[in-house]
Scaffold this motif. Structure first.
Motif, short mmCIF file in Angstrom:
data_model
loop_
_atom_site.label_atom_id
_atom_site.label_comp_id
_atom_site.label_asym_id
_atom_site.label_seq_id
_atom_site.Cartn_x
_atom_site.Cartn_y
_atom_site.Cartn_z
N ILE A 194 0.65 -1.32 0.58
CA ILE A 194 -0.32 0.06 -0.32
C ILE A 194 1.04 1.26 0.19
O ILE A 194 2.22 1.26 0.01
CB ILE A 194 -1.01 0.11 1.17
CG1 ILE A 194 0.03 -0.32 2.51
CG2 ILE A 194 -1.81 -1.38 1.04
CD1 ILE A 194 -1.06 0.51 3.73
N GLN A 195 -0.17 2.11 -0.24
CA GLN A 195 1.05 3.12 -0.53
C GLN A 195 -0.24 4.60 -0.01
O GLN A 195 -1.73 4.61 -0.13
CB GLN A 195 1.28 3.68 -1.40
CG GLN A 195 0.11 4.40 -2.95
CD GLN A 195 0.79 4.90 -3.73
OE1 GLN A 195 1.58 4.04 -4.19
NE2 GLN A 195 0.31 5.57 -4.95
N THR A 196 0.49 5.58 1.24
CA THR A 196 -0.49 6.85 1.89
C THR A 196 -0.71 8.01 0.80
O THR A 196 -0.16 7.96 -0.53
CB THR A 196 0.33 7.24 2.94
OG1 THR A 196 1.25 7.71 2.45
CG2 THR A 196 0.33 6.22 3.54
N TYR A 197 -1.97 8.74 0.44
CA TYR A 197 -2.52 9.59 -0.19
C TYR A 197 -2.54 10.54 1.07
O TYR A 197 -3.56 9.92 1.95
CB TYR A 197 -3.48 9.34 -1.19
CG TYR A 197 -4.50 8.60 -1.36
CD1 TYR A 197 -5.38 9.56 -1.10
CD2 TYR A 197 -4.47 7.70 -1.26
CE1 TYR A 197 -6.79 9.23 -0.94
CE2 TYR A 197 -5.82 6.86 -1.03
CZ TYR A 197 -7.09 7.88 -0.77
OH TYR A 197 -8.26 7.24 -0.72
N GLN A 198 -2.92 11.62 0.98
CA GLN A 198 -4.19 13.24 1.00
C GLN A 198 -4.49 12.91 0.29
O GLN A 198 -4.92 13.72 -0.77
CB GLN A 198 -2.85 14.29 1.46
CG GLN A 198 -3.59 15.16 2.64
CD GLN A 198 -2.38 16.05 2.99
OE1 GLN A 198 -1.76 16.31 2.25
NE2 GLN A 198 -2.81 16.75 4.43
N ASP A 199 -6.09 12.83 1.34
CA ASP A 199 -7.95 13.46 1.15
C ASP A 199 -7.81 15.21 0.43
O ASP A 199 -7.95 15.51 1.71
CB ASP A 199 -8.99 12.61 1.32
CG ASP A 199 -10.11 13.42 0.45
OD1 ASP A 199 -9.53 14.35 -0.02
OD2 ASP A 199 -10.97 11.81 0.56
N ASN A 200 -7.33 15.70 -0.34
CA ASN A 200 -7.09 17.25 -0.51
C ASN A 200 -8.63 17.88 -1.04
O ASN A 200 -8.49 19.04 -0.75
CB ASN A 200 -6.50 17.66 -1.59
CG ASN A 200 -4.86 17.10 -0.69
OD1 ASN A 200 -4.61 17.45 0.84
ND2 ASN A 200 -3.93 17.08 -0.96
N ARG A 201 -9.64 16.94 -1.16
CA ARG A 201 -10.52 17.98 -1.58
C ARG A 201 -11.65 18.65 0.23
O ARG A 201 -11.51 18.55 0.61
CB ARG A 201 -12.20 16.84 -1.18
CG ARG A 201 -11.80 15.43 -2.79
CD ARG A 201 -12.54 14.98 -2.63
NE ARG A 201 -12.76 13.74 -1.90
CZ ARG A 201 -13.26 12.70 -1.06
NH1 ARG A 201 -14.88 12.21 -2.51
NH2 ARG A 201 -13.70 11.58 0.01
N LYS A 202 -11.45 19.80 -1.22
CA LYS A 202 -11.94 20.91 0.07
C LYS A 202 -13.59 20.86 0.86
O LYS A 202 -14.34 21.35 1.93
CB LYS A 202 -12.63 22.25 -0.74
CG LYS A 202 -11.08 22.62 -1.26
CD LYS A 202 -11.10 23.80 -1.71
CE LYS A 202 -9.73 24.68 -2.65
NZ LYS A 202 -9.96 25.88 -3.86
N THR A 203 -14.35 19.89 -0.13
CA THR A 203 -15.91 19.61 0.80
C THR A 203 -15.20 18.64 1.90
O THR A 203 -16.46 18.46 2.83
CB THR A 203 -16.74 18.72 0.04
OG1 THR A 203 -15.69 17.32 -1.01
CG2 THR A 203 -17.02 19.52 -1.41
N ILE A 204 -14.53 17.96 1.89
CA ILE A 204 -14.10 16.77 3.24
C ILE A 204 -13.64 17.82 4.47
O ILE A 204 -14.02 17.88 5.34
CB ILE A 204 -12.73 16.16 3.36
CG1 ILE A 204 -13.29 15.28 1.28
CG2 ILE A 204 -12.13 15.27 3.98
CD1 ILE A 204 -14.66 14.76 2.07
N GLY A 205 -12.64 19.13 4.26
CA GLY A 205 -12.43 19.37 5.20
C GLY A 205 -11.34 19.41 6.20
O GLY A 205 -9.87 20.29 5.75
N THR A 206 -11.24 18.45 6.60
CA THR A 206 -9.67 17.51 7.27
C THR A 206 -9.24 16.87 5.93
O THR A 206 -9.66 16.35 5.31
CB THR A 206 -10.41 16.58 8.62
OG1 THR A 206 -10.91 15.28 7.60
CG2 THR A 206 -10.82 17.13 9.87
N HIS A 207 -7.21 16.85 5.79
CA HIS A 207 -7.32 16.65 4.90
C HIS A 207 -6.30 15.23 5.18
O HIS A 207 -4.94 15.87 4.94
CB HIS A 207 -6.08 17.66 4.20
CG HIS A 207 -6.80 19.11 3.35
ND1 HIS A 207 -7.75 18.76 2.46
CD2 HIS A 207 -6.70 20.15 4.25
CE1 HIS A 207 -7.98 19.61 2.23
NE2 HIS A 207 -7.92 20.71 3.22
N LYS A 208 -6.96 14.20 6.18
CA LYS A 208 -6.11 13.01 5.91
C LYS A 208 -5.52 12.97 5.83
O LYS A 208 -6.20 12.26 4.30
CB LYS A 208 -7.25 12.39 6.95
CG LYS A 208 -7.95 12.85 8.61
CD LYS A 208 -9.19 12.56 8.63
CE LYS A 208 -9.26 13.18 10.18
NZ LYS A 208 -10.67 11.73 10.27
#
Length: 138
Positions: free
Chosen positions: A5-19
């Motif tokens: 696996i690899q990690t990625y950051q969710d940068n969608r503005k609708t999410i709010g948190t960028h986990k």
């Protein structure tokens, strides 16, 4: 062999948190029917690729037919395939409709011997069979 696996950051503005989340690294090319038939034929099989290929094609056609008839398909010694739905909620049972509320259908696979757990459950991924790694596609 582990699942990488690899990690990625969710940068969608609708999410709010960028986990950060994990996703599977696909190692190499997807095995198509021809590659899978060759692989099976080369694993000490008494059947040649000319026999294995049409059997796999017929199995695929028949499995889809049975799954689309709301049946589970069990291949003894391998596992069970079934349809799983994703749907949104409705306020009442009367307001629920397949056209409006069903948003996805997926084929799920439960390997034989996994005690009712789907292949996506953490029990299948136990014992360090998931590893963080880096892979660059060629």
């Amino acid at each position: 062999m582990p699942v990488f696996i690899q990690t990625y950051q969710d940068n969608r503005k609708t999410i709010g948190t960028h986990k950060f989340y994990g996703k599977v690294i696909e190692m190499g090319e997807t095995l198509d029917l021809e590659a899978m038939a060759t692989h099976i034929a080369n694993h000490g099989s008494i059947w040649s690729i000319d026999i294995v290929r049409p059997v796999l094609m017929k199995m695929k056609d028949c499995m889809l037919e049975m799954l689309m008839d709301s049946k589970q398909v069990k291949l003894n010694g391998i596992g069970t395939f079934r349809i799983n739905l994703t749907s949104t909620g409705a306020e009442t049972e009367d307001k629920f409709s397949a056209a409006d509320n069903v948003v996805g259908a997926h084929i799920r696979f439960r390997p034989e011997g996994c005690k009712g757990k789907d292949i996506t459950s953490k029990t299948l991924l136990a014992n360090n069979s998931v590893q963080k790694g880096k892979y660059k596609k060629a």
